[in-house]
Design a protein around this motif. Structure first.
Motif, PDB file in Angstrom:
ATOM      1  N   GLY A 264       0.845  -1.184   0.000  1.00  0.00           N
ATOM      2  CA  GLY A 264       0.000   0.000   0.000  1.00  0.00           C
ATOM      3  C   GLY A 264       0.879   1.233   0.000  1.00  0.00           C
ATOM      4  O   GLY A 264       1.886   1.279   0.721  1.00  0.00           O
ATOM      5  N   ARG A 265       0.505   2.232  -0.757  1.00  0.00           N
ATOM      6  CA  ARG A 265       1.331   3.441  -0.868  1.00  0.00           C
ATOM      7  C   ARG A 265       1.418   4.204   0.455  1.00  0.00           C
ATOM      8  O   ARG A 265       2.307   5.032   0.646  1.00  0.00           O
ATOM      9  N   PHE A 266       0.525   3.929   1.355  1.00  0.00           N
ATOM     10  CA  PHE A 266       0.488   4.588   2.662  1.00  0.00           C
ATOM     11  C   PHE A 266       1.311   3.849   3.704  1.00  0.00           C
ATOM     12  O   PHE A 266       1.683   4.410   4.723  1.00  0.00           O
TER      13      PHE A 266
ATOM     14  N   TYR B 152      -5.982  -0.665  -2.675  1.00  0.00           N
ATOM     15  CA  TYR B 152      -6.747   0.565  -2.486  1.00  0.00           C
ATOM     16  C   TYR B 152      -6.388   1.139  -1.122  1.00  0.00           C
ATOM     17  O   TYR B 152      -6.358   0.422  -0.122  1.00  0.00           O
ATOM     18  N   SER B 153      -6.084   2.426  -1.058  1.00  0.00           N
ATOM     19  CA  SER B 153      -5.558   3.023   0.168  1.00  0.00           C
ATOM     20  C   SER B 153      -6.580   3.173   1.279  1.00  0.00           C
ATOM     21  O   SER B 153      -6.202   3.384   2.436  1.00  0.00           O
ATOM     22  N   LEU B 154      -7.862   3.075   0.968  1.00  0.00           N
ATOM     23  CA  LEU B 154      -8.903   3.207   1.978  1.00  0.00           C
ATOM     24  C   LEU B 154      -9.577   1.857   2.228  1.00  0.00           C
ATOM     25  O   LEU B 154      -9.689   1.043   1.312  1.00  0.00           O
TER      26      LEU B 154
ATOM     27  N   GLN C  57      -0.567  12.078  -0.650  1.00  0.00           N
ATOM     28  CA  GLN C  57      -2.032  12.083  -0.614  1.00  0.00           C
ATOM     29  C   GLN C  57      -2.571  10.749  -0.089  1.00  0.00           C
ATOM     30  O   GLN C  57      -3.469  10.722   0.758  1.00  0.00           O
ATOM     31  N   ALA C  58      -2.022   9.646  -0.583  1.00  0.00           N
ATOM     32  CA  ALA C  58      -2.471   8.329  -0.123  1.00  0.00           C
ATOM     33  C   ALA C  58      -2.186   8.141   1.364  1.00  0.00           C
ATOM     34  O   ALA C  58      -2.997   7.548   2.095  1.00  0.00           O
ATOM     35  N   ILE C  59      -1.063   8.651   1.828  1.00  0.00           N
ATOM     36  CA  ILE C  59      -0.708   8.538   3.249  1.00  0.00           C
ATOM     37  C   ILE C  59      -1.747   9.260   4.103  1.00  0.00           C
ATOM     38  O   ILE C  59      -2.276   8.714   5.078  1.00  0.00           O
ATOM     39  N   LYS C  60      -2.062  10.497   3.743  1.00  0.00           N
ATOM     40  CA  LYS C  60      -3.026  11.267   4.526  1.00  0.00           C
ATOM     41  C   LYS C  60      -4.422  10.666   4.432  1.00  0.00           C
ATOM     42  O   LYS C  60      -5.149  10.586   5.434  1.00  0.00           O
ATOM     43  N   GLU C  61      -4.829  10.248   3.245  1.00  0.00           N
ATOM     44  CA  GLU C  61      -6.157   9.657   3.089  1.00  0.00           C
ATOM     45  C   GLU C  61      -6.311   8.426   3.965  1.00  0.00           C
ATOM     46  O   GLU C  61      -7.323   8.242   4.649  1.00  0.00           O
TER      47      GLU C  61
END
Length: 307
Positions: free
Chosen positions: A44-46, A72-74, A275-279
């Motif tokens: 995951g990118r996060f 998917y990041s979420l 963005q992916a980290i914060k989301e």
């Protein structure tokens, strides 16, 4: 009212590795063949546990022989025990599964735990063969050297192997793992102990980097992937969310310069998605946002990483 999404339902805590697990197979023991185009890293990118491996793969050139798939990041709304390959029912283009649980169940039909990333998957069978972050990193760094680019220095040279792995263990114990542990504390004392452990180590690392460009000397080695990934998330999320706010990253001059130095390396930059980290860590899931704790903050300013 929609179900409240819990912050600690975001990045799952790393499972304890057991030698009897179908998810603990290794290249070093011969259980897994070192075979190009046989494996796929799901990450995951996060994720602070999976991103170091994804970065390392690109840095040494293993992206030519080991593919990567991104989840998917979420979380899907109302589902906190699975990872999906898209917002809907999209499939991973190689594995042809819609969720990571399917690949865990291919390895263990009785699997009922929470699927975790990173997950190294055997493409031929679709089975997850290892889901231990440090094991995957160290096994690839040591057993796949024949497929490394010839223009990069060895990230785990045999002569310095013990010292490098000790440093990596230190980073994981005192930096990478602390935010996850803080998310589960139930007392002021427990929080303060973990926060002090974190900032004591940051102070030590800042001093350690006073006379060297990277953790172990003049070139990137295994612990640099762990530390840079964690520092980026400290600056972006954990300073705020985990109450690790004694000092910002920029208050550690050597660490800050080190982090920016690593970030400028293409493999590090292309595997960093602010963005992916914060989301992931603030929104957690794709359920409607109905509380301030799930609103995305406008900062911090990412442009400082380019200075």
């Amino acid at each position: 009212m929609a179900k409240q999404e819990k912050t600690n339902a975001a990045c799952a805590w790393q499972p304890k590795e057991t030698t009897s697990s179908p998810f603990s197979k290794r290249f070093s023991t011969g259980e897994l063949p070192v075979e190009p185009n046989r494996y796929r890293l799901i990450w995951g990118r996060f994720c602070p546990w999976a991103t170091p491996i994804a970065t390392m793969i690109d840095y040494v050139g293993l992206d030519q022989v080991i593919s990567k798939g991104v989840i998917y990041s979420l979380r899907h709304a109302g589902v906190d025990d699975n990872w999906f390959f898209g917002k809907g029912d999209e499939k991973d283009p190689v594995l042809q599964t819609t969720s990571l649980r399917e690949n865990f169940e291919k390895a263990d039909p009785n699997f009922t735990d929470r699927p975790t990333i990173p997950a190294l998957v055997d493409v031929k069978s679709g089975k997850v063969v290892n889901n231990s972050s440090q094991t995957i990193m160290n096994e690839l760094a040591e057993n796949w050297k024949a497929y490394f680019r010839t223009d990069v220095a060895d990230i785990l040279p045999e002569a310095d192997k013990a010292a490098i792995l000790r440093m990596a263990d230190t980073i994981v114990k005192d930096i990478t793992s602390i935010p996850g542990k803080i998310a589960g504390v139930s007392s002021q004392e427990a929080y303060q102990q973990l926060a002090n452990q974190y900032f004591d180590r940051l102070t030590w690392l800042d001093q350690h980097l006073a006379d060297r460009p990277f953790l172990m000397g003049d070139h990137v080695t295994v612990p640099d992937f762990w530390l840079t990934t964690s520092l980026i998330r400290f600056d972006t999320v954990f300073y705020f969310q985990s109450k690790l706010n004694l000092k910002p990253l920029t208050a550690f001059p050597n660490l800050w310069q080190y982090a920016k130095r690593c970030y400028q390396i293409p493999a590090f930059k292309q595997n960093t998605d602010f963005q992916a980290i914060k989301e992931h860590f603030f929104m957690v899931s794709d359920a409607p946002v109905e509380s301030i704790d799930r609103v995305l903050p406008i900062g911090p300013d990412e442009s400082k990483w380019m200075d």
